[in-house]
Design a protein around this motif. Structure first.
Motif, short mmCIF file in Angstrom:
data_model
loop_
_atom_site.label_atom_id
_atom_site.label_comp_id
_atom_site.label_asym_id
_atom_site.label_seq_id
_atom_site.Cartn_x
_atom_site.Cartn_y
_atom_site.Cartn_z
N VAL A 174 0.85 -1.18 0.00
CA VAL A 174 0.00 0.00 0.00
C VAL A 174 0.89 1.24 0.00
CG1 VAL A 174 -1.78 1.28 1.25
CG2 VAL A 174 -1.82 -1.23 1.24
N LEU A 175 0.74 2.06 -1.04
CA LEU A 175 1.51 3.30 -1.15
C LEU A 175 0.79 4.47 -0.50
CD1 LEU A 175 2.70 2.84 -4.85
CD2 LEU A 175 3.87 2.15 -2.73
N SER A 176 -0.54 4.45 -0.57
CA SER A 176 -1.36 5.47 0.10
C SER A 176 -2.79 4.96 0.17
CB SER A 176 -1.32 6.81 -0.65
OG SER A 176 -1.93 6.70 -1.92
N THR A 177 -3.54 5.50 1.12
CA THR A 177 -4.94 5.12 1.33
C THR A 177 -5.77 6.37 1.55
OG1 THR A 177 -4.21 3.08 2.40
CG2 THR A 177 -6.49 3.70 2.73
N GLU A 178 -6.93 6.39 0.93
CA GLU A 178 -7.90 7.46 1.15
C GLU A 178 -9.23 6.83 1.53
OE1 GLU A 178 -8.16 9.65 -2.52
OE2 GLU A 178 -5.99 9.88 -2.63
N VAL A 179 -9.85 7.35 2.58
CA VAL A 179 -11.15 6.86 3.01
C VAL A 179 -12.15 8.00 2.91
CG1 VAL A 179 -12.50 5.87 4.91
CG2 VAL A 179 -10.11 5.19 4.58
N ASP A 180 -13.30 7.73 2.31
CA ASP A 180 -14.37 8.71 2.20
C ASP A 180 -15.68 7.98 2.50
OD1 ASP A 180 -16.01 10.88 1.68
OD2 ASP A 180 -15.76 10.79 -0.50
N GLY A 181 -16.13 8.10 3.75
CA GLY A 181 -17.36 7.40 4.16
C GLY A 181 -17.17 5.90 4.10
N ASP A 182 -17.97 5.24 3.26
CA ASP A 182 -17.89 3.77 3.16
C ASP A 182 -16.94 3.31 2.06
OD1 ASP A 182 -19.39 4.40 0.90
OD2 ASP A 182 -21.00 2.97 1.32
N ARG A 183 -16.20 4.24 1.47
CA ARG A 183 -15.27 3.90 0.39
C ARG A 183 -13.83 4.03 0.83
NH1 ARG A 183 -18.19 3.22 -4.12
NH2 ARG A 183 -20.17 4.28 -4.23
N VAL A 184 -13.02 3.09 0.40
CA VAL A 184 -11.59 3.15 0.64
C VAL A 184 -10.91 2.94 -0.71
CG1 VAL A 184 -11.40 0.71 1.29
CG2 VAL A 184 -9.62 2.30 1.98
N SER A 185 -9.92 3.78 -0.98
CA SER A 185 -9.16 3.69 -2.21
C SER A 185 -7.69 3.59 -1.81
CB SER A 185 -9.40 4.93 -3.07
OG SER A 185 -8.54 4.93 -4.20
N ALA A 186 -7.05 2.51 -2.22
CA ALA A 186 -5.65 2.30 -1.86
C ALA A 186 -4.80 2.23 -3.12
CB ALA A 186 -5.50 1.01 -1.07
N LEU A 187 -3.81 3.09 -3.19
CA LEU A 187 -2.84 3.03 -4.27
C LEU A 187 -1.87 1.90 -3.93
CD1 LEU A 187 -1.67 4.17 -6.90
CD2 LEU A 187 -0.32 5.75 -5.48
N LEU A 188 -1.75 0.93 -4.84
CA LEU A 188 -0.97 -0.27 -4.57
C LEU A 188 0.13 -0.46 -5.60
CD1 LEU A 188 -3.88 -2.82 -4.08
CD2 LEU A 188 -2.64 -1.64 -2.28
N GLU A 189 1.21 -1.05 -5.13
CA GLU A 189 2.21 -1.63 -6.01
C GLU A 189 2.05 -3.13 -5.83
OE1 GLU A 189 6.59 -0.40 -6.59
OE2 GLU A 189 6.61 -2.03 -5.10
N VAL A 190 1.92 -3.85 -6.94
CA VAL A 190 1.65 -5.28 -6.87
C VAL A 190 2.74 -6.02 -7.64
CG1 VAL A 190 -0.07 -7.10 -7.23
CG2 VAL A 190 -0.82 -4.73 -6.88
N ARG A 191 3.35 -7.00 -6.97
CA ARG A 191 4.41 -7.80 -7.58
C ARG A 191 4.01 -9.27 -7.55
NH1 ARG A 191 9.45 -5.12 -7.84
NH2 ARG A 191 9.31 -3.03 -6.96
N SER A 192 4.27 -9.96 -8.66
CA SER A 192 4.06 -11.41 -8.70
C SER A 192 4.75 -11.98 -9.92
CB SER A 192 2.58 -11.77 -8.70
OG SER A 192 2.03 -11.70 -9.99
#
Length: 165
Positions: free
Chosen positions: A90-108
């Motif tokens: 998780v690079l950053s997270t924003e919460v607005d009421g019932d919504r959460v938005s997480a900027l992710l870096e994903v490796r696989s």
């Protein structure tokens, strides 16, 4: 039972009921954290427990018409991050009421096989009563490796370009 004992038991039960009712549902960011922990653990049962029965339908092409919405979302999560043993940072997270938005870096390994080390995008969830009501991953096509990976799938601005090696 004595009157005092009966009153103590009744008071204790009342307090237990009040305590149970006072427990708030997990906040959207806490549900996101549980989701990421379940993905990292490869625990699809825990992922499924976070998905609401009335979750919105995923547009994942691997879903079949016979799948209900929770099964479709679980299939998407299993195919894209659990089975490939993805690591979500998780690079950053924003919460607005019932919504959460997480900027992710994903490796696989899934991404490495396509010629990139990682992808970047946002998990956007709507959470109520501690369960995921909607879930979508929004790729960051301005990130070159992300655009290249999704291009190999025929998605996004680089859909017609060969992957960078």
């Amino acid at each position: 039972m004595t009157t005092t004992h009966t009153m103590c038991v009744a008071a204790g039960m009342s307090l237990a009921c009040v305590s149970a009712q006072a427990q708030p549902s997990p906040q959207p960011a806490a549900v996101l954290d549980r989701y990421i922990a379940a993905v990292h653990a490869g625990d699809m049962a825990a992922v499924r427990a976070l998905i609401a029965p009335e979750v919105e339908r995923s547009d994942f092409p691997g879903c079949t018409p016979a799948m209900d919405n929770p099964s479709c979302l679980a299939h998407y999560v299993d195919a894209t991050v659990v089975r490939p043993q993805a690591r979500l940072s998780v690079l950053s997270t924003e919460v607005d009421g019932d919504r959460v938005s997480a900027l992710l870096e994903v490796r696989s390994e899934l991404y490495r096989r396509a010629g990139v080390e990682r992808i970047v995008g946002r998990d956007v969830l709507r959470v109520t009563d501690g369960q995921i009501r909607s879930f979508r991953f929004v790729p960051d096509y301005s990130d070159a490796p992300t655009a290249v990976f999704f291009g190999t799938l025929g998605i996004g601005p680089r859909a017609s370009q060969a992957p960078a090696k």
